[in-house]
Motif scaffolding. Structure first.
Motif, PDB file in Angstrom:
ATOM      1  N   ASN A 151     -45.504 -35.092  52.884  1.00  0.00           N
ATOM      2  CA  ASN A 151     -44.509 -34.185  52.955  1.00  0.00           C
ATOM      3  C   ASN A 151     -43.077 -35.103  53.218  1.00  0.00           C
ATOM      4  O   ASN A 151     -43.227 -35.999  53.627  1.00  0.00           O
ATOM      5  N   HIS A 152     -42.088 -34.535  53.008  1.00  0.00           N
ATOM      6  CA  HIS A 152     -40.752 -35.143  53.156  1.00  0.00           C
ATOM      7  C   HIS A 152     -39.835 -34.134  53.670  1.00  0.00           C
ATOM      8  O   HIS A 152     -39.630 -33.011  53.552  1.00  0.00           O
ATOM      9  N   ILE A 153     -38.673 -34.656  54.528  1.00  0.00           N
ATOM     10  CA  ILE A 153     -37.384 -34.099  54.614  1.00  0.00           C
ATOM     11  C   ILE A 153     -36.484 -34.960  54.206  1.00  0.00           C
ATOM     12  O   ILE A 153     -36.543 -36.354  54.918  1.00  0.00           O
ATOM     13  N   SER A 154     -35.773 -34.623  53.252  1.00  0.00           N
ATOM     14  CA  SER A 154     -34.644 -35.766  52.668  1.00  0.00           C
ATOM     15  C   SER A 154     -33.185 -35.131  53.085  1.00  0.00           C
ATOM     16  O   SER A 154     -32.952 -33.850  53.068  1.00  0.00           O
ATOM     17  N   VAL A 191     -35.384 -40.748  53.787  1.00  0.00           N
ATOM     18  CA  VAL A 191     -36.401 -39.947  53.859  1.00  0.00           C
ATOM     19  C   VAL A 191     -37.286 -40.738  54.624  1.00  0.00           C
ATOM     20  O   VAL A 191     -36.960 -42.035  55.242  1.00  0.00           O
ATOM     21  N   ASN A 192     -38.577 -40.407  55.056  1.00  0.00           N
ATOM     22  CA  ASN A 192     -39.443 -40.920  55.947  1.00  0.00           C
ATOM     23  C   ASN A 192     -40.488 -41.987  55.368  1.00  0.00           C
ATOM     24  O   ASN A 192     -40.487 -42.056  54.303  1.00  0.00           O
ATOM     25  N   ASN A 240     -35.719 -46.372  61.135  1.00  0.00           N
ATOM     26  CA  ASN A 240     -36.550 -46.853  60.352  1.00  0.00           C
ATOM     27  C   ASN A 240     -36.698 -45.913  59.142  1.00  0.00           C
ATOM     28  O   ASN A 240     -37.418 -46.043  57.954  1.00  0.00           O
ATOM     29  N   LEU A 241     -35.792 -44.851  59.180  1.00  0.00           N
ATOM     30  CA  LEU A 241     -35.516 -43.922  58.033  1.00  0.00           C
ATOM     31  C   LEU A 241     -35.256 -44.907  56.658  1.00  0.00           C
ATOM     32  O   LEU A 241     -34.724 -45.851  56.999  1.00  0.00           O
ATOM     33  N   LEU A 242     -35.807 -44.544  55.497  1.00  0.00           N
ATOM     34  CA  LEU A 242     -35.592 -45.302  54.467  1.00  0.00           C
ATOM     35  C   LEU A 242     -34.356 -44.863  53.587  1.00  0.00           C
ATOM     36  O   LEU A 242     -34.217 -43.579  53.408  1.00  0.00           O
ATOM     37  N   LYS A 243     -33.398 -45.634  52.848  1.00  0.00           N
ATOM     38  CA  LYS A 243     -32.514 -45.360  52.071  1.00  0.00           C
ATOM     39  C   LYS A 243     -33.075 -45.548  50.586  1.00  0.00           C
ATOM     40  O   LYS A 243     -33.530 -46.546  50.275  1.00  0.00           O
ATOM     41  N   GLY A 267     -36.398 -42.141  44.404  1.00  0.00           N
ATOM     42  CA  GLY A 267     -37.144 -42.453  45.727  1.00  0.00           C
ATOM     43  C   GLY A 267     -37.738 -43.874  45.767  1.00  0.00           C
ATOM     44  O   GLY A 267     -38.429 -44.312  46.697  1.00  0.00           O
ATOM     45  N   ASN A 268     -37.041 -44.750  45.185  1.00  0.00           N
ATOM     46  CA  ASN A 268     -37.040 -46.164  45.385  1.00  0.00           C
ATOM     47  C   ASN A 268     -36.197 -46.612  46.508  1.00  0.00           C
ATOM     48  O   ASN A 268     -34.934 -46.485  46.480  1.00  0.00           O
ATOM     49  N   LYS A 269     -36.795 -47.733  47.284  1.00  0.00           N
ATOM     50  CA  LYS A 269     -35.924 -48.347  48.229  1.00  0.00           C
ATOM     51  C   LYS A 269     -34.819 -49.134  47.701  1.00  0.00           C
ATOM     52  O   LYS A 269     -34.755 -49.831  46.842  1.00  0.00           O
ATOM     53  N   LEU A 270     -33.656 -48.844  48.692  1.00  0.00           N
ATOM     54  CA  LEU A 270     -32.301 -49.436  48.290  1.00  0.00           C
ATOM     55  C   LEU A 270     -31.946 -50.500  49.273  1.00  0.00           C
ATOM     56  O   LEU A 270     -31.173 -51.196  49.098  1.00  0.00           O
TER      57      LEU A 270
END
Length: 263
Positions: free
Chosen positions: A50-53, A65-66, A79-82, A87-90
């Motif tokens: 699951n996610h919290i965005s 997101v996590n 460590n949260l991802l942008k 949903g692709n890493k930036l």
């Protein structure tokens, strides 16, 4: 309109903030990481899933997101991802994203400018209600607050595929609560604090309904006008940042008093 951190709340743990990052983004990261820990504290996690965005300020439609594979207790502001809408890493990270798991979130964020945070859970109680044809009954204090505020989406299997997004959005309509039948729940609001408060209300409604349904005797039904009054009032309270912020900050204080500061 984009989500911003509460201006009355000081930037948390400023000594950890990367020099290139704005105070606003760091405050949002601290709130989102705290939300992940709160979900675990409340017992609402699904291990690494699951996610919290949360939407970042600005016109670019970037989100936090996590990292996939971490437990919610292992999430930190740093460590949260942008990620982008897919949903692709930036930005570089030692952790991986989970674009497939972001399908539900990207659908809601992409269509609803008023929703800046989305939380998806499938606790035992929520999943039990999602399995029932009639869904939420609205006959208890918390359930009444959800009257007319819930959309229902039929189960299509694991939510991974882009073609389901349009159907999920149609099911959601203009609501802020989406029951994924035979699955779980997604809630979204204008801030992290407001989204957490909405999820808490949904969870309490599910818990009480599950217990009431297990007992003998007929339910006392709440008339629709009273249900509507309850729903309108709680929606108004959730729109007021001060109300949701006080609730969120109180729960964070309670969690940290029992667990300590996680970062």
């Amino acid at each position: 309109m984009t989500m911003t951190a509460n201006p009355q709340r000081p930037v948390a743990h400023a000594m950890l903030k990367p020099t290139h990052m704005s105070d606003e983004e760091w405050a949002l990261r601290c709130d989102l990481a705290a939300c992940y820990h709160l979900i675990d504290y409340m017992g609402w996690t699904e291990t690494i899933f699951n996610h919290i965005s949360a939407r970042l300020p600005g016109p670019a439609h970037h989100y936090l997101v996590n990292p996939f594979g971490l437990l919610y207790t292992e999430v930190t502001p740093a460590n949260l991802l942008k990620v982008d809408m897919e949903g692709n890493k930036l930005e570089p990270s030692n952790f991986d994203a989970n674009p497939a798991g972001f399908a539900l979130h990207s659908a809601i964020h992409g269509a609803r400018a008023d929703i800046h945070c989305v939380i998806h859970t499938h606790t035992t109680q929520v999943s039990a209600i999602a399995q029932k044809k009639d869904g939420f009954s609205h006959n208890d204090f918390y359930g009444a607050q959800l009257f007319g505020r819930v959309g229902y989406h039929s189960f299509e299997g694991i939510t991974l595929f882009a073609d389901e997004k349009a159907r999920m959005l149609e099911s959601l309509g203009n609501h802020h609560i989406l029951v994924l039948r035979n699955h779980g729940i997604a809630v979204g609001e204008h801030s992290i604090a407001a989204t957490f408060f909405l999820l808490w209300t949904v969870q309490r409604a599910a818990e009480i309904q599950c217990l009431a349904d297990s007992m003998r005797g007929e339910d006392t039904r709440i008339p629709d006008p009273i249900r509507q009054k309850c729903a309108d009032l709680t929606a108004m309270l959730n729109r007021e940042d001060g109300f949701a912020d006080k609730f969120f900050e109180g729960m964070v204080r309670k969690m940290r008093a029992e667990r300590g500061t996680p970062w």
